[in-house]
Design a protein around this motif. Structure first.
Motif, PDB file in Angstrom:
ATOM      1  N   MET A   1      30.525  47.621  41.817  1.00  0.00           N
ATOM      2  CA  MET A   1      31.348  46.416  41.844  1.00  0.00           C
ATOM      3  C   MET A   1      31.793  46.096  43.268  1.00  0.00           C
ATOM      4  SD  MET A   1      35.021  45.708  40.061  1.00  0.00           S
ATOM      5  CE  MET A   1      36.013  44.291  40.579  1.00  0.00           C
TER       6      MET A   1
ATOM      7  N   TYR B   1      35.710  38.366  40.688  1.00  0.00           N
ATOM      8  CA  TYR B   1      36.174  39.613  41.299  1.00  0.00           C
ATOM      9  C   TYR B   1      37.684  39.774  41.124  1.00  0.00           C
ATOM     10  CZ  TYR B   1      37.022  43.058  45.017  1.00  0.00           C
ATOM     11  OH  TYR B   1      37.419  44.155  45.739  1.00  0.00           O
TER      12      TYR B   1
ATOM     13  N   LEU C   1      25.675  45.314  38.564  1.00  0.00           N
ATOM     14  CA  LEU C   1      26.824  45.732  37.770  1.00  0.00           C
ATOM     15  C   LEU C   1      26.468  45.736  36.279  1.00  0.00           C
ATOM     16  CD1 LEU C   1      29.710  46.612  38.360  1.00  0.00           C
ATOM     17  CD2 LEU C   1      30.459  44.273  37.920  1.00  0.00           C
TER      18      LEU C   1
ATOM     19  N   GLN D   1      29.595  42.782  44.060  1.00  0.00           N
ATOM     20  CA  GLN D   1      30.263  41.636  43.442  1.00  0.00           C
ATOM     21  C   GLN D   1      30.848  40.709  44.508  1.00  0.00           C
ATOM     22  OE1 GLN D   1      30.275  40.979  40.120  1.00  0.00           O
ATOM     23  NE2 GLN D   1      31.210  39.004  40.606  1.00  0.00           N
TER      24      GLN D   1
END
Length: 308
Positions: free
Chosen positions: A143, A153, A100, A147
């Motif tokens: 993401m 998150y 990310l 993630q």
């Protein structure tokens, strides 16, 4: 999680969501402006996303896009937005995936690369805007795939859906201002179609209602659709879910946040189109924006030392 970290995560996502929305708005307006410049000028977009003391004015499409993408003087230019997102991401690198961070950093490097502005003049503007939008789509996918599902998150999603609600209400308000200037039903349908294109709801609307752009159908979809990921109801529902997960995990203190979100969600869900028309869509939008402001303030009061 430290309040500074949570704050940076929220604003990282807010900036990226804002950038994506602005690019969609620029792209949609460019198409419409080419066909009907008198109906789709650039001034309303400039006024919405620049400070009140802004003196920039032109109706030249390339100059407007250049200003909205590269201007250092415009706090909401894509360059400034991505720079701020990168600064937030850099300060919380240990809380986001490496992929990310690289995605955001690569986007920043593209925008600051020598000669990148020339591409806007050399290429088709739509191709240029699509190349920028690809980074936002890559960000969303990265993401989602990389993630971990935890506090970081959830905080990032709070930022995303807060910003999305604000953008949808802003986009709708821009179109309402234009719609109020004409009594021509065909022109009004052009504005409604333009709104759907700006928020990515055009294709879904056609699946449900064919080619008839009726105001009541569009309002219902933009504000109350349960499956459209950019409807107000969908975003508030997601906000409610992520706030609840943070509270359950002990990352967010419980106060009236859940109540405010639940109240707003119920209001949007159960308000009839007749009720919206009776009070006026502009007033309905103002009420939603005020509720969102109170929700942001509530999160700020409970958790953060400041909320940008």
């Amino acid at each position: 999680m430290l309040s500074r970290v949570a704050n940076n995560l929220i604003w990282l996502e807010r900036y990226m969501e804002r950038g994506n929305g602005i690019i969609s708005l620029l792209k949609t307006n460019f198409y419409a402006n080419q066909d009907s410049p008198e109906l789709f000028p650039w001034t309303p977009i400039i006024k919405t996303y620049t400070p009140e003391n802004n003196s920039f004015y032109t109706e030249d499409p390339i100059e407007c896009i250049n200003f909205m993408v590269f201007s250092n003087d415009n706090p909401n230019s894509i360059l400034n937005i991505v720079t701020k997102a990168r600064e937030n991401a850099r300060s919380v690198q240990e809380h986001i995936s490496r992929e990310l961070w690289l995605c955001i950093n690569n986007y920043y490097l593209l925008l600051t690369k020598i000669g990148v502005q020339k591409k806007l003049n050399e290429e088709e503007p739509i191709e240029f805007l699509d190349s920028l939008k690809a980074y936002h789509l890559m960000f969303y996918g990265t993401m989602d795939i990389t993630q971990e599902r935890g506090a970081s998150y959830y905080f990032m999603n709070i930022g995303k859906y807060l910003e999305r609600v604000i953008q949808i209400t802003d986009f709708t308000a821009i179109k309402l201002t234009e719609i109020a200037k004409t009594s021509d039903s065909l022109e009004q349908s052009f504005y409604w179609k333009n709104l759907l294109l700006s928020i990515g709801g055009y294709q879904l609307y056609l699946k449900k209602h064919k080619s008839s752009f009726k105001e009541d159908h569009i309002i219902t979809m933009v504000f109350q659709d349960k499956l459209f990921p950019r409807s107000i109801y969908y975003c508030i529902n997601k906000l409610n879910r992520h706030v609840r997960q943070l509270i359950e995990s002990g990352e967010l203190e419980k106060n009236n946040i859940e109540f405010l979100l639940g109240k707003l969600e119920s209001t949007i869900k159960y308000t009839t189109i007749e009720s919206i028309n009776e009070r006026g869509l502009e007033n309905f939008i103002k009420e939603i924006k005020e509720d969102i402001k109170n929700i942001s303030f509530s999160i700020n009061t409970v958790y953060f030392s400041h909320f940008n």
